[in-house]
Design an enzyme around this catalytic site. Structure first.
Site, PDB file in Angstrom:
ATOM      1  N   HIS A   1     -13.549  -0.357   0.651  1.00 57.61           N
ATOM      2  CA  HIS A   1     -12.843  -1.608   0.925  1.00 57.61           C
ATOM      3  C   HIS A   1     -13.650  -2.726   0.279  1.00 57.61           C
ATOM      4  CE1 HIS A   1     -10.543  -4.751   2.597  1.00 57.61           C
ATOM      5  NE2 HIS A   1     -11.441  -5.131   3.478  1.00 57.61           N
TER       6      HIS A   1
ATOM      7  N   TRP B   1       0.825  -1.207   0.000  1.00 57.95           N
ATOM      8  CA  TRP B   1       0.000   0.000   0.000  1.00 57.95           C
ATOM      9  C   TRP B   1       0.866   1.267   0.000  1.00 57.95           C
ATOM     10  CZ3 TRP B   1      -1.901  -4.500   1.992  1.00 57.95           C
ATOM     11  CH2 TRP B   1      -3.217  -4.838   1.656  1.00 57.95           C
TER      12      TRP B   1
ATOM     13  N   ASP C   1     -13.046 -12.326   3.842  1.00 54.16           N
ATOM     14  CA  ASP C   1     -12.161 -11.239   3.413  1.00 54.16           C
ATOM     15  C   ASP C   1     -10.721 -11.728   3.417  1.00 54.16           C
ATOM     16  OD1 ASP C   1     -10.855  -8.868   2.904  1.00 54.16           O
ATOM     17  OD2 ASP C   1     -11.887  -7.712   4.459  1.00 54.16           O
TER      18      ASP C   1
ATOM     19  N   TYR D   1      -6.006   5.127  -0.954  1.00 53.23           N
ATOM     20  CA  TYR D   1      -7.443   4.873  -0.838  1.00 53.23           C
ATOM     21  C   TYR D   1      -7.787   4.313   0.540  1.00 53.23           C
ATOM     22  CZ  TYR D   1      -7.265  -0.239  -1.211  1.00 53.23           C
ATOM     23  OH  TYR D   1      -7.048  -1.573  -0.969  1.00 53.23           O
TER      24      TYR D   1
ATOM     25  N   CYS E   1      -6.938  -4.333  -1.848  1.00 57.35           N
ATOM     26  CA  CYS E   1      -8.152  -5.076  -1.457  1.00 57.35           C
ATOM     27  C   CYS E   1      -8.919  -5.686  -2.629  1.00 57.35           C
ATOM     28  CB  CYS E   1      -9.060  -4.219  -0.594  1.00 57.35           C
ATOM     29  SG  CYS E   1      -9.835  -2.836  -1.460  1.00 57.35           S
TER      30      CYS E   1
END
Length: 730
Positions: A380, A286, A403, A567, A321
């Protein structure tokens, strides 16, 4: 003597004190199966050729033949038989002579793994008998002709899924004769959403076509005021993808005997999709630097990622994600578990699951990044998988949140779910797995807290509506957006919402009530912040509006901050700050606007985060508002140059909108059922100039297909294009 002992030692199984058989979690490993299993001493004159012998087995495994058609597995690009559990399929056995039911006896054996055992479901003897019982193993003869018999075989609706080896066994007076190991008769058995007895049964045909058989989907991104979408190729039917998905369960060390249970499969898969703590499929990044890997925004689908992992056994770099969710969706649909990709806008990443996102302000009213640990993601992505939950009380089956993005650990590993969506909505967060974390993602409140010099915390403002404002997925049978917020939460402010919250708190979700904190908001002044639609490469206008509803005059000392953010809501750099004082006359509006010019070093999601705090000097109260703004990024244009049958040619075009040259440009193009991903590097694209790339290919399958393209460069990412193409039958 010692030599023989040591060889025997080596051949012995590695035992430990607790089990007689080593763990059995490889679908690929095999055991030796004897072709002649004698009952005792075999007399001298015994000749196996005197007895019934199998000459050939015909599996009806071509896409156009009965099995794959009836089992909805005709799209798999795989030469072997693929069937779904709990549903009958057919095979034909040719013997060396006509079968005589009075004197001949034969049966089938399905085996999986290295240590097949009947009580573990990895050794399944199937006798040939009378009527088939629904959802139970059995076989019956439906046709006899010359030396051939045709069988209808029913598998159990709870049988483990994966690749089975098939043997035909014939009984003789002196032992059992078996067919030779023949990989051509290997049979894949998958979950069956069409079978009422299966745990993943889904009763709507249109939903089954979408959530199991559709190999392309939509990822919604952007933010709640500016929803953007892009296509993603799941490609669950492409060559080798099924084997790659079965390998993931081996990698996660899920016992073969547990592979009939979708709850277990989802739980271990949510850990193995990410590379944290188990060297799983995708390494997350990220931080905007993607050395020695592919930027998350460049991927157009799951197939390249899964196949690279299957061959290299090393985590594939890099994902964020929607990449984790896209690959997870492929895995679930490929195995036959209905699945969909979900986007939660303004998603709370609450580090201590107390339903409270703390934004700490310093004396000036600026966010203190040192103290602020929680973050609000613009969006997300996670997945929902459809299944019954026999481990929970009645009513909590259906869609379950899973997830694969590594956010927090659960039982010591980075994984999340399955958590019942119904349980989250009603606040029953005591039911496994990880419901409190998902509940916080969609229900937290934002607290703006000022730290006094003596360490006391003063709550200046509370925003109860921003988190989980909008939860969406792709609509069934189309590319539009379906709002499913109401499946996760009751309407904001309703009695049901309060009751669900009280239930969640009762079950242990930590929530500080507002009464515990000294909080008296300024109710007679409203502050609003608006931003004009922003296009990449152009400046845009923002407006702050105060509405004084009282009869008093106020002055507001206002601090305005603009940040370039990931983000995930984490700021990279502040590029605009501005303080001003506003005089608020009684019962009137005060409007302040300005032009935002931004620098070159935008992050790939081209996302800004604006933060406005205003102190009303007369009362000392603080108003706070924050807003994310996404720039509109131009798209790639794709058009068909010629043909839509045998040889097809498409052209991909892109015009550089920036006031700078784009360096290190990579284009990717793929279309499930049409062409495997192709990549092309372009050195640079000067400002305002257009790049053109022509691609020729021969489509593999007819019908309406989708081409998906992405462009990636150092200064610009998240550039996508897509095109629906009707492929004619050749």
């Amino acid at each position: 003597m010692s030599e023989t002992t040591s060889t025997n030692e080596e051949n012995k199984l590695p035992l430990n004190g607790r089990r007689a058989i080593p763990p059995n979690y490889s679908n690929d490993e095999e055991n030796e199966v004897p072709e002649m299993e004698a009952f005792g001493l075999i007399p001298r004159g015994f000749n196996p050729r005197d007895y019934l012998r199998v000459a050939d087995i015909y599996m009806f495994k071509e896409p156009q033949e009965i099995n794959k058609k009836e089992h909805h597995t005709d799209k798999y690009y795989n030469p072997k038989l693929i069937v779904r559990r709990g549903q009958a399929f057919q095979i034909q056995i040719d013997f060396n002579r006509p079968y005589q039911p009075q004197s001949d006896q034969f049966w089938l054996e399905f085996l999986m793994g290295r240590y097949p055992q009947q009580n573990k479901g990895t050794y399944i003897p199937v006798p040939v008998g009378g009527a088939l019982k629904p959802g139970q193993w059995g076989a019956k003869i439906i046709h006899r002709e010359n030396n051939s018999v045709r069988l209808s075989i029913m598998s159990s609706a709870t049988c483990i899924i994966g690749k089975f080896r098939l043997y035909v066994a014939v009984l003789t007076p002196y032992g059992i004769l078996r067919t030779r190991r023949n990989s051509a008769t290997d049979t894949y058995i998958l979950f069956n959403p069409w079978c009422q007895l299966d745990a993943v049964y889904l009763d709507d045909e249109k939903e089954r076509e979408e959530y199991v058989l559709n190999d392309v989907g939509i990822v919604f991104h952007g933010n709640v005021e500016d929803v953007k979408s892009r296509s993603w190729s799941y490609g669950q039917f492409e060559e080798n993808v099924l084997d790659a998905c079965l390998f993931l369960m081996d990698k996660a060390e899920l016992e073969l005997s547990g592979r009939g249970n979708p709850i277990k499969i989802c739980r271990v898969a949510s850990a193995v999709i990410n590379s944290r703590d188990d060297d799983g499929v995708i390494a997350g990044s990220w931080n905007n630097s993607y050395d020695y890997g592919v930027a998350p925004s460049a991927w157009t689908g799951s197939v390249d990622i899964l196949l690279e992992y299957y061959s290299s056994k090393q985590p594939v770099r890099y994902g964020q994600c929607w990449v984790f969710a896209g690959v997870f969706n492929t895995f679930l649909r490929c195995l036959g578990i209905p699945a969909r990709l979900i986007t939660n806008y303004s998603s709370a990443h609450d580090n201590n699951a107390n339903l409270r996102m703390d934004f700490f302000l310093d004396d000036e009213g600026k966010v203190d990044t040192r103290l602020t640990k929680d973050s609000v993601w613009n969006y997300h992505c996670w997945n929902e998988a459809w299944m019954t939950r026999p481990d929970l009380p009645v009513g909590f089956g259906g869609w379950q949140v899973v997830d694969g993005t590594p956010q927090e650990t659960s039982d010591g590993m980075y994984r999340c779910g399955p958590a019942s969506v119904q349980a989250i909505k009603h606040g029953h967060v005591c039911f496994q797995f990880d419901a409190p974390f998902v509940y916080a993602e969609v229900n937290s409140d934002i607290f703006y807290t000022r730290m006094e010099k003596n360490g006391t915390q003063v709550v200046e403002n509370i925003d109860t509506t921003r988190i989980g404002q909008l939860i969406v997925t792709k609509e069934v049978g189309g590319d539009g957006m379906m709002d499913i917020t109401e499946e996760y939460k009751f309407r904001e402010g309703s009695d049901e919402e309060r009751l669900a919250l009280e239930t969640a708190v009762m079950y242990g979700v930590k929530k500080q009530s507002i009464q515990d904190t000294t909080y008296q908001p300024q109710t007679d002044v409203d502050m609003d912040f608006q931003a004009q639609k922003a296009v990449l490469g152009n400046d845009f206008k923002v407006t702050i509006t105060f509405r004084n509803k009282s009869r008093n005059s106020y002055t507001a000392t206002t601090y305005f901050s603009g940040n370039i953010v990931f983000y995930t809501g984490v700021p990279k750099s502040e590029f605009k700050k501005h303080s001003f004082s506003a005089k608020l006359e009684p019962s009137s509006l005060h409007v302040k606007s300005g032009i935002i010019e931004y620098m070159r070093d935008l992050l790939e999601q081209a996302s800004f985060h604006f933060f406005v705090t205003a102190r009303i000097n007369e009362t000392g109260k603080i108003l706070a508002v924050q807003k994310a703004v996404m720039l509109d990024i131009p798209t790639l244009r794709i058009k068909v140059a010629q043909g839509s049958g045998k040889e097809t040619s498409v052209i991909v075009e892109f015009t550089n909108p920036l006031k700078q040259t784009l360096e290190n440009v990579t284009l990717r193009l793929e279309g499930p059922g049409m062409l495997r991903t192709i990549k092309k590097q372009f050195g640079r694209i000067p400002m305002n100039s257009t790049l053109t790339w022509e691609v020729k290919f021969t489509p593999m399958r007819a019908g309406l297909r989708k081409l998906i393209a992405s462009l990636n460069s150092d200064a610009l990412r998240h550039v996508y294009g897509e095109l629906n193409v009707q492929i004619q039958k050749p």
